[in-house]
Design a protein around this motif. Structure first.
Motif, PDB file in Angstrom:
ATOM      1  N   ASP A  88      -2.151   3.135  -3.543  1.00 56.34           N
ATOM      2  CA  ASP A  88      -1.238   2.000  -3.653  1.00 56.34           C
ATOM      3  C   ASP A  88       0.151   2.491  -4.089  1.00 56.34           C
ATOM      4  O   ASP A  88       0.340   2.946  -5.218  1.00 56.34           O
ATOM      5  CB  ASP A  88      -1.799   1.004  -4.680  1.00 56.34           C
ATOM      6  CG  ASP A  88      -1.072  -0.327  -4.678  1.00 56.34           C
ATOM      7  OD1 ASP A  88       0.171  -0.322  -4.577  1.00 56.34           O
ATOM      8  OD2 ASP A  88      -1.754  -1.362  -4.795  1.00 56.34           O
ATOM      9  N   GLN A  89       1.123   2.394  -3.164  1.00 55.52           N
ATOM     10  CA  GLN A  89       2.468   2.898  -3.450  1.00 55.52           C
ATOM     11  C   GLN A  89       3.164   2.083  -4.534  1.00 55.52           C
ATOM     12  O   GLN A  89       3.945   2.628  -5.332  1.00 55.52           O
ATOM     13  CB  GLN A  89       3.294   2.894  -2.163  1.00 55.52           C
ATOM     14  CG  GLN A  89       2.742   3.825  -1.101  1.00 55.52           C
ATOM     15  CD  GLN A  89       3.214   3.476   0.295  1.00 55.52           C
ATOM     16  OE1 GLN A  89       4.306   2.939   0.470  1.00 55.52           O
ATOM     17  NE2 GLN A  89       2.401   3.756   1.307  1.00 55.52           N
ATOM     18  N   ALA A  90       2.894   0.783  -4.594  1.00 52.73           N
ATOM     19  CA  ALA A  90       3.512  -0.050  -5.637  1.00 52.73           C
ATOM     20  C   ALA A  90       3.040   0.399  -7.020  1.00 52.73           C
ATOM     21  O   ALA A  90       3.824   0.461  -7.970  1.00 52.73           O
ATOM     22  CB  ALA A  90       3.183  -1.523  -5.398  1.00 52.73           C
TER      23      ALA A  90
ATOM     24  N   ILE B 297      12.109   0.194   0.280  1.00 50.93           N
ATOM     25  CA  ILE B 297      10.705  -0.190   0.116  1.00 50.93           C
ATOM     26  C   ILE B 297      10.491  -0.891  -1.220  1.00 50.93           C
ATOM     27  O   ILE B 297       9.811  -1.921  -1.302  1.00 50.93           O
ATOM     28  CB  ILE B 297       9.780   1.046   0.202  1.00 50.93           C
ATOM     29  CG1 ILE B 297      10.057   1.842   1.489  1.00 50.93           C
ATOM     30  CG2 ILE B 297       8.308   0.626   0.119  1.00 50.93           C
ATOM     31  CD1 ILE B 297       9.821   1.065   2.770  1.00 50.93           C
TER      32      ILE B 297
ATOM     33  N   TYR C 110       0.321  -2.172   0.305  1.00 50.05           N
ATOM     34  CA  TYR C 110       1.062  -0.970  -0.078  1.00 50.05           C
ATOM     35  C   TYR C 110       0.226   0.302   0.011  1.00 50.05           C
ATOM     36  O   TYR C 110       0.634   1.356  -0.485  1.00 50.05           O
ATOM     37  CB  TYR C 110       1.639  -1.152  -1.490  1.00 50.05           C
ATOM     38  CG  TYR C 110       2.524  -2.372  -1.568  1.00 50.05           C
ATOM     39  CD1 TYR C 110       3.741  -2.404  -0.889  1.00 50.05           C
ATOM     40  CD2 TYR C 110       2.127  -3.509  -2.258  1.00 50.05           C
ATOM     41  CE1 TYR C 110       4.539  -3.536  -0.909  1.00 50.05           C
ATOM     42  CE2 TYR C 110       2.918  -4.642  -2.290  1.00 50.05           C
ATOM     43  CZ  TYR C 110       4.127  -4.651  -1.608  1.00 50.05           C
ATOM     44  OH  TYR C 110       4.906  -5.781  -1.628  1.00 50.05           O
TER      45      TYR C 110
ATOM     46  N   ASP D 234       9.786  -5.731  -4.353  1.00 47.29           N
ATOM     47  CA  ASP D 234       9.627  -5.204  -3.003  1.00 47.29           C
ATOM     48  C   ASP D 234      11.002  -5.036  -2.364  1.00 47.29           C
ATOM     49  O   ASP D 234      12.023  -5.415  -2.934  1.00 47.29           O
ATOM     50  CB  ASP D 234       8.683  -6.073  -2.166  1.00 47.29           C
ATOM     51  CG  ASP D 234       9.255  -7.451  -1.831  1.00 47.29           C
ATOM     52  OD1 ASP D 234      10.479  -7.655  -1.969  1.00 47.29           O
ATOM     53  OD2 ASP D 234       8.469  -8.327  -1.438  1.00 47.29           O
TER      54      ASP D 234
END
Length: 211
Positions: free
Chosen positions: A190-192, A47, A15, A66
């Protein structure tokens, strides 16, 4: 040549992008209170999804999934408020904790967020610490700005903006509500993790994830 962005994989390096990413958040239809929200890219590909208490049936708990098109997506992050009883009541902070799941289903702490528990600390920034730590301070990131106005940022320990929440002017003129907004995530972040933090803010301020 520009310097390559260093990766900070708090949930998973999958991510982290080598370039800046702009993602769009849409509140789920009001079929149920606490339904959560969906995160899409510029091509409207899902996403992430966030399940709120209206889906999970549990207060003070969220799940970031996700965007797998097959079903609801895999759970990436479980976020819950730590209940502290009298200790929490006397504390100036409420604590939220984010956990990932391993292949055996056991949970691993990856971040903690401190929410001010009193009007006396209202102007204090929310602070986030991660596991493993990325800063030598007692916190790794802070929240600057006011999330309900869709005008806030996640700042690292060096004062750099790593993610920014905003609303495009044309969207703001068309929509009175704040159910559609965008998030700019800087390279290497980290996008998450970013959307785990945003899900927590959404719940704290009584928005799409809260019943």
């Amino acid at each position: 040549m520009g310097t390559r962005a260093s990766m900070i994989p708090i949930i998973n390096k999958t991510y982290c992008s080598s370039s800046q990413v702009v993602l769009v958040v849409r509140r789920r239809p009001h079929v149920t209170n606490g339904g959560g929200f969906v995160v899409t890219d510029c091509n409207q590909k899902v996403i992430f999804r966030v399940d709120g208490c209206g889906i999970l049936g549990t207060k003070d708990e969220l799940i970031l999934r996700d965007g797998d098109g097959h079903g609801d997506g895999d759970a990436l992050l479980l976020i819950r408020r730590k209940k502290g009883g009298m200790v929490e009541a006397l504390s100036i902070y409420k604590k939220w904790k984010g956990y990932t799941f391993d292949y055996e289903g056991s949970q691993k702490l990856v971040f903690s967020l401190k929410e001010p528990n009193s009007c006396l600390v209202r102007n204090n920034a929310m602070k986030i610490s991660t596991e493993p730590r990325v800063s030598n301070k007692d916190w790794d990131f802070t929240i600057k700005g006011y999330f309900p106005d869709r005008d806030c940022s996640i700042i690292d320990g060096k004062g750099n903006i790593v993610a920014q929440v905003g609303v495009k002017k044309e969207v703001q003129e068309l929509m009175a509500s704040k159910d559609l907004y965008h998030v700019v995530v800087k390279p290497g972040i980290d996008q998450a993790f970013v959307f785990g933090v945003i899900a927590t803010l959404d719940y704290i301020y009584g928005e799409s994830t809260r019943c």
